[in-house]
Design an enzyme around this catalytic site. Structure first.
Site, PDB file in Angstrom:
ATOM      1  N   ARG A   1      -5.279  12.493   1.451  1.00  0.00           N
ATOM      2  CA  ARG A   1      -6.389  11.564   1.661  1.00  0.00           C
ATOM      3  C   ARG A   1      -7.105  11.289   0.332  1.00  0.00           C
TER       4      ARG A   1
ATOM      5  N   SER B   1      -9.818  -0.124   1.242  1.00  0.00           N
ATOM      6  CA  SER B   1      -9.964   0.564   2.530  1.00  0.00           C
ATOM      7  C   SER B   1     -11.247   1.376   2.651  1.00  0.00           C
TER       8      SER B   1
ATOM      9  N   ALA C   1      -4.908  -2.305   1.346  1.00  0.00           N
ATOM     10  CA  ALA C   1      -6.263  -2.786   1.632  1.00  0.00           C
ATOM     11  C   ALA C   1      -7.250  -2.116   0.698  1.00  0.00           C
TER      12      ALA C   1
ATOM     13  N   TYR D   1     -15.810  -4.647   5.289  1.00  0.00           N
ATOM     14  CA  TYR D   1     -14.442  -4.153   5.511  1.00  0.00           C
ATOM     15  C   TYR D   1     -13.999  -4.451   6.939  1.00  0.00           C
TER      16      TYR D   1
ATOM     17  N   LYS E   1     -11.074  -6.900   8.373  1.00  0.00           N
ATOM     18  CA  LYS E   1      -9.991  -6.384   9.223  1.00  0.00           C
ATOM     19  C   LYS E   1      -9.972  -7.093  10.588  1.00  0.00           C
TER      20      LYS E   1
ATOM     21  N   GLN F   1      -2.370   6.913   0.979  1.00  0.00           N
ATOM     22  CA  GLN F   1      -2.087   8.063   1.859  1.00  0.00           C
ATOM     23  C   GLN F   1      -1.007   7.732   2.885  1.00  0.00           C
ATOM     24  N   ASP F   2      -1.224   6.679   3.670  1.00  0.00           N
ATOM     25  CA  ASP F   2      -0.287   6.358   4.751  1.00  0.00           C
ATOM     26  C   ASP F   2       1.033   5.862   4.199  1.00  0.00           C
TER      27      ASP F   2
ATOM     28  N   MET G   1      -2.156  -7.994  -3.124  1.00  0.00           N
ATOM     29  CA  MET G   1      -2.402  -8.751  -1.893  1.00  0.00           C
ATOM     30  C   MET G   1      -3.163 -10.043  -2.147  1.00  0.00           C
TER      31      MET G   1
ATOM     32  N   GLY H   1       0.827  -1.213   0.000  1.00  0.00           N
ATOM     33  CA  GLY H   1       0.000   0.000   0.000  1.00  0.00           C
ATOM     34  C   GLY H   1       0.855   1.254   0.000  1.00  0.00           C
TER      35      GLY H   1
ATOM     36  N   THR I   1      -7.875  -1.154  12.619  1.00  0.00           N
ATOM     37  CA  THR I   1      -8.703   0.043  12.485  1.00  0.00           C
ATOM     38  C   THR I   1      -9.746   0.195  13.591  1.00  0.00           C
TER      39      THR I   1
ATOM     40  N   LEU J   1      -0.019  -2.119   4.856  1.00  0.00           N
ATOM     41  CA  LEU J   1      -1.011  -1.042   4.734  1.00  0.00           C
ATOM     42  C   LEU J   1      -1.974  -1.265   3.572  1.00  0.00           C
TER      43      LEU J   1
ATOM     44  N   GLU K   1     -12.630   0.870  13.009  1.00  0.00           N
ATOM     45  CA  GLU K   1     -13.875   0.278  12.500  1.00  0.00           C
ATOM     46  C   GLU K   1     -14.170  -1.060  13.181  1.00  0.00           C
TER      47      GLU K   1
HETATM   48  P1  NDP Z   1      -5.552   4.141   0.967  1.00  0.00           P
HETATM   49  O1  NDP Z   1      -6.844   3.649   0.440  1.00  0.00           O
HETATM   50  O2  NDP Z   1      -5.129   5.552   0.726  1.00  0.00           O
HETATM   51  O3  NDP Z   1      -4.369   3.196   0.441  1.00  0.00           O
HETATM   52  C1  NDP Z   1      -4.542   1.824   0.299  1.00  0.00           C
HETATM   53  C2  NDP Z   1      -3.335   1.267  -0.448  1.00  0.00           C
HETATM   54  O4  NDP Z   1      -3.545  -0.134  -0.655  1.00  0.00           O
HETATM   55  C3  NDP Z   1      -3.126   1.868  -1.845  1.00  0.00           C
HETATM   56  O5  NDP Z   1      -1.735   1.933  -2.099  1.00  0.00           O
HETATM   57  C4  NDP Z   1      -3.770   0.837  -2.753  1.00  0.00           C
HETATM   58  O6  NDP Z   1      -3.260   0.838  -4.070  1.00  0.00           O
HETATM   59  C5  NDP Z   1      -3.347  -0.429  -2.038  1.00  0.00           C
HETATM   60  N1  NDP Z   1      -4.155  -1.602  -2.381  1.00  0.00           N
HETATM   61  C6  NDP Z   1      -5.494  -1.739  -2.377  1.00  0.00           C
HETATM   62  N2  NDP Z   1      -5.843  -2.992  -2.728  1.00  0.00           N
HETATM   63  C7  NDP Z   1      -4.684  -3.654  -2.968  1.00  0.00           C
HETATM   64  C8  NDP Z   1      -4.375  -4.968  -3.388  1.00  0.00           C
HETATM   65  N3  NDP Z   1      -5.330  -5.875  -3.627  1.00  0.00           N
HETATM   66  N4  NDP Z   1      -3.086  -5.312  -3.541  1.00  0.00           N
HETATM   67  C9  NDP Z   1      -2.093  -4.404  -3.325  1.00  0.00           C
HETATM   68  N5  NDP Z   1      -2.324  -3.141  -2.940  1.00  0.00           N
HETATM   69  C10 NDP Z   1      -3.612  -2.769  -2.761  1.00  0.00           C
HETATM   70  O7  NDP Z   1      -5.567   3.833   2.536  1.00  0.00           O
HETATM   71  P2  NDP Z   1      -4.826   4.607   3.737  1.00  0.00           P
HETATM   72  O8  NDP Z   1      -3.451   4.938   3.325  1.00  0.00           O
HETATM   73  O9  NDP Z   1      -5.732   5.652   4.262  1.00  0.00           O
HETATM   74  O10 NDP Z   1      -4.819   3.460   4.860  1.00  0.00           O
HETATM   75  C11 NDP Z   1      -3.723   2.538   4.949  1.00  0.00           C
HETATM   76  C12 NDP Z   1      -4.197   1.295   5.692  1.00  0.00           C
HETATM   77  O11 NDP Z   1      -4.640   1.643   6.988  1.00  0.00           O
HETATM   78  C13 NDP Z   1      -5.362   0.561   5.047  1.00  0.00           C
HETATM   79  O12 NDP Z   1      -5.176  -0.817   5.285  1.00  0.00           O
HETATM   80  C14 NDP Z   1      -6.588   1.051   5.816  1.00  0.00           C
HETATM   81  O13 NDP Z   1      -7.599   0.086   5.782  1.00  0.00           O
HETATM   82  C15 NDP Z   1      -5.989   1.220   7.192  1.00  0.00           C
HETATM   83  N6  NDP Z   1      -6.578   2.241   8.038  1.00  0.00           N
HETATM   84  C16 NDP Z   1      -6.701   3.524   7.585  1.00  0.00           C
HETATM   85  C17 NDP Z   1      -7.185   4.516   8.408  1.00  0.00           C
HETATM   86  C18 NDP Z   1      -7.346   5.928   7.946  1.00  0.00           C
HETATM   87  O14 NDP Z   1      -8.065   6.680   8.617  1.00  0.00           O
HETATM   88  N7  NDP Z   1      -6.700   6.339   6.866  1.00  0.00           N
HETATM   89  C19 NDP Z   1      -7.564   4.204   9.818  1.00  0.00           C
HETATM   90  C20 NDP Z   1      -7.336   2.831  10.193  1.00  0.00           C
HETATM   91  C21 NDP Z   1      -6.852   1.898   9.328  1.00  0.00           C
HETATM   92  P3  NDP Z   1      -3.779   1.938  -5.174  1.00  0.00           P
HETATM   93  O15 NDP Z   1      -3.037   3.211  -4.835  1.00  0.00           O
HETATM   94  O16 NDP Z   1      -3.383   1.319  -6.443  1.00  0.00           O
HETATM   95  O17 NDP Z   1      -5.259   2.062  -4.964  1.00  0.00           O
HETATM   96  P1  GDR Z   2     -14.746   5.727   7.493  1.00  0.00           P
HETATM   97  O1  GDR Z   2     -14.401   7.017   6.611  1.00  0.00           O
HETATM   98  O2  GDR Z   2     -15.909   4.990   6.987  1.00  0.00           O
HETATM   99  O3  GDR Z   2     -14.775   6.197   8.922  1.00  0.00           O
HETATM  100  O4  GDR Z   2     -13.452   4.814   7.215  1.00  0.00           O
HETATM  101  P2  GDR Z   2     -15.270   7.878   5.613  1.00  0.00           P
HETATM  102  O5  GDR Z   2     -14.567   9.171   5.475  1.00  0.00           O
HETATM  103  O6  GDR Z   2     -15.605   7.131   4.370  1.00  0.00           O
HETATM  104  O7  GDR Z   2     -16.656   8.090   6.423  1.00  0.00           O
HETATM  105  C1  GDR Z   2     -16.685   8.758   7.680  1.00  0.00           C
HETATM  106  C2  GDR Z   2     -18.137   9.011   8.074  1.00  0.00           C
HETATM  107  O8  GDR Z   2     -18.687  10.000   7.210  1.00  0.00           O
HETATM  108  C3  GDR Z   2     -19.977   9.584   6.803  1.00  0.00           C
HETATM  109  N1  GDR Z   2     -20.326  10.219   5.520  1.00  0.00           N
HETATM  110  C4  GDR Z   2     -19.731   9.991   4.342  1.00  0.00           C
HETATM  111  N2  GDR Z   2     -18.676   9.208   4.006  1.00  0.00           N
HETATM  112  C5  GDR Z   2     -18.266   9.210   2.707  1.00  0.00           C
HETATM  113  N3  GDR Z   2     -17.189   8.489   2.346  1.00  0.00           N
HETATM  114  N4  GDR Z   2     -18.901   9.961   1.751  1.00  0.00           N
HETATM  115  C6  GDR Z   2     -19.981  10.746   2.039  1.00  0.00           C
HETATM  116  O9  GDR Z   2     -20.543  11.403   1.168  1.00  0.00           O
HETATM  117  C7  GDR Z   2     -20.398  10.780   3.410  1.00  0.00           C
HETATM  118  N5  GDR Z   2     -21.367  11.456   4.054  1.00  0.00           N
HETATM  119  C8  GDR Z   2     -21.314  11.109   5.337  1.00  0.00           C
HETATM  120  C9  GDR Z   2     -19.871   8.063   6.726  1.00  0.00           C
HETATM  121  O10 GDR Z   2     -21.172   7.475   6.722  1.00  0.00           O
HETATM  122  C10 GDR Z   2     -19.040   7.780   7.962  1.00  0.00           C
HETATM  123  O11 GDR Z   2     -19.858   7.693   9.076  1.00  0.00           O
HETATM  124  C11 GDR Z   2     -12.145   5.374   7.203  1.00  0.00           C
HETATM  125  C12 GDR Z   2     -11.288   4.544   6.226  1.00  0.00           C
HETATM  126  O12 GDR Z   2     -10.042   5.180   6.086  1.00  0.00           O
HETATM  127  C13 GDR Z   2     -11.082   3.138   6.769  1.00  0.00           C
HETATM  128  O13 GDR Z   2     -10.130   2.465   5.933  1.00  0.00           O
HETATM  129  C14 GDR Z   2     -10.518   3.233   8.194  1.00  0.00           C
HETATM  130  O14 GDR Z   2     -10.368   1.938   8.705  1.00  0.00           O
HETATM  131  C15 GDR Z   2     -11.448   4.058   9.080  1.00  0.00           C
HETATM  132  O15 GDR Z   2     -11.585   5.347   8.494  1.00  0.00           O
HETATM  133  C16 GDR Z   2     -10.908   4.218  10.476  1.00  0.00           C
END
Ligand code: NDP
Ligand code: GDR
Length: 355
Positions: free
Chosen positions: A194, A92, A90, A159, A163, A15-16, A67, A11, A135, A88, A137
């Site tokens: 993001r 996601s 997923a 999801y 996880k 973002q991360d 993955m 990943g 997470t 990382l 979640e």
């Molecule tokens: P992103 O969605 O920004 O990044 C996900 C990464 O995973 C991308 O590089 C994506 O590739 C890659 N990916 C997706 N599917 C596959 C696959 N099948 N094989 C290989 N690579 C894959 O997520 P974040 O950076 O925000 O989050 C990082 C991790 O942390 C994730 O696992 C997420 O679930 C978890 N997480 C995130 C939180 C958050 O608030 N951001 C909070 C808690 C957990 P591509 O760029 O090609 O799409």
């Molecule tokens: P989340 O993030 O589901 O918490 O997962 P997201 O930003 O998608 O939603 C947060 C909250 O906002 C509400 N919401 C909307 N969400 C989206 N995406 N689009 C909309 O238009 C909208 N309107 C309201 C959602 O219902 C939700 O309650 C993120 C991801 O990064 C996961 O991979 C990670 O594990 C968790 O955060 C922690």
């Protein structure tokens, strides 16, 4: 000369992954990243880190992989023999997981198992440390507030269920094989990097587009959801700290403050000096949204989730005490940074289609 540490980030293009790669490179690591094949470029977030593979001794190297492909993961782990793996990668997006539940389980749950098995098969159990992107979640249906490492899990989406498997298989490999494998239970963390379909970035991007007259309204789902939002750059430092501990363990990273989506929207529009006109919570019998007047923010039930997570608020005491980790950026500051960066992007963007 001491050997450079080697890390593998799955990943790495997310973002991360981008923030973590930057951090590890600044600490002198050789960083290998997994990237997916895509029909267009998907490495925008790490472009500034790119090194020509023809250079001598490159320190940032991307490998094609997925993955869902065991042989590919085994080969990359075998070639790179990392000291630390940060898992990382997923699918996601919570809402998307309701549309693609099987793929989400394959990538997020079984993908984690594939990597752990790669470490075991290659006899790297005593060498390679493992970080799992768990997470908030996992907490799902609210049972306790604030949520800590001791709070029971109740996943509310495909999801989160995937996880949950990832979380427990990491704990099991730690206990069964003595692997240095840790779960970071991270609450939402955001940044200008993001993904555009997560709610924070969707909002700040729309604010910039509306301010530049390129979009006339913003459609959102549940405005009452509450999230504990921190800054991604600070959270990846917490991941690294977990990997530096002598003993593997599980840690919550959070700010300890929760905010409604509605409040995030209000702050974001306030930053560009705009008032909000809230519209519509219902649809008519044909499925069209009621009301045709121009408005800025409108609730569209298509963004409601079949099962929602209403309230997340983390207790980061353990991370503070053991890792010495603490968030620095508050949510209000985070909103402003994201709006500012999207305003800059929008000012430079030639044409943007209505979202
Ligand atoms: P992103 O969605 O920004 O990044 C996900 C990464 O995973 C991308 O590089 C994506 O590739 C890659 N990916 C997706 N599917 C596959 C696959 N099948 N094989 C290989 N690579 C894959 O997520 P974040 O950076 O925000 O989050 C990082 C991790 O942390 C994730 O696992 C997420 O679930 C978890 N997480 C995130 C939180 C958050 O608030 N951001 C909070 C808690 C957990 P591509 O760029 O090609 O799409
Ligand atoms: P989340 O993030 O589901 O918490 O997962 P997201 O930003 O998608 O939603 C947060 C909250 O906002 C509400 N919401 C909307 N969400 C989206 N995406 N689009 C909309 O238009 C909208 N309107 C309201 C959602 O219902 C939700 O309650 C993120 C991801 O990064 C996961 O991979 C990670 O594990 C968790 O955060 C922690």
């Amino acid at each position: 000369m001491t050997e450079r540490k080697v890390a593998l980030i799955t990943g790495a293009t997310g973002q991360d992954g981008a923030y973590l790669a930057e951090l590890l490179l600044s600490k002198g690591y050789v960083v290998h990243g997994l990237k997916r094949r895509s029909s267009s470029f998907n490495t925008g977030r790490v472009e500034h880190l790119y090194q020509d593979p023809h250079e001598d001794d490159p320190r940032f190297i991307l490998h094609y992989g997925d993955m869902t492909d065991s042989t590919n993961l085994i080969r990359i782990v075998q070639q790179t023999r990392p000291d630390e793996i940060y898992n990382l990668a997923a699918q996601s997006h919570v809402q998307v997981s309701f549309e693609t539940p099987e793929y989400t389980a394959n990538a997020d749950a079984i993908g984690t198992l594939r990597l752990l098995e790669a470490i075991r098969l290659l006899d790297l159990t005593n060498k390679t440390r493992f970080y799992q992107a768990s997470t908030s979640e996992l907490y799902g249906l609210v049972q306790e507030v604030p949520q800590s490492e001791k709070t029971p899990f109740y996943p509310r989406s495909p999801y989160a269920a995937a996880k949950l498997y990832g979380y427990w298989i990491v704990v099991n490999y730690r206990e069964a094989y003595g692997m240095h494998a840790s779960n970071g239970i991270l609450f939402n963390h955001e940044s200008p990097l993001r993904g555009e379909t997560f709610v924070t970035r969707k909002i700040t991007r729309a604010v910039a587009a509306i301010r530049h007259d390129r979009q006339d309204r913003l459609y959102l789902g549940n405005l009452d959801a509450q999230r504990d939002w921190g800054h991604a750059r600070e959270y990846v430092r917490g991941m690294w700290l977990m990997m530096q501990q002598e003993k593997a363990d599980d840690y919550v990273l959070a700010t300890g403050e929760t905010t409604r989506v509605r409040q995030f929207v209000e702050w974001a529009f306030a930053d560009v000096g705009m008032d909000i006109e809230w519209r519509g919570t219902g649809v008519d019998e044909k499925g069209y949204l009621r009301g045709t007047d121009r408005c800025v923010v409108e609730v569209d039930p298509r963004y409601f989730r079949p099962t929602e997570v209403d309230l997340l608020l983390g207790d980061p005491t353990k991370a503070q005490t053991v890792l010495g980790w603490k968030h620095e950026t508050g949510v209000r500051e985070l909103v402003s940074e994201m709006v500012r960066e999207d305003m800059k992007l929008m000012a430079n963007a030639p044409v943007i289609a209505n979202a």
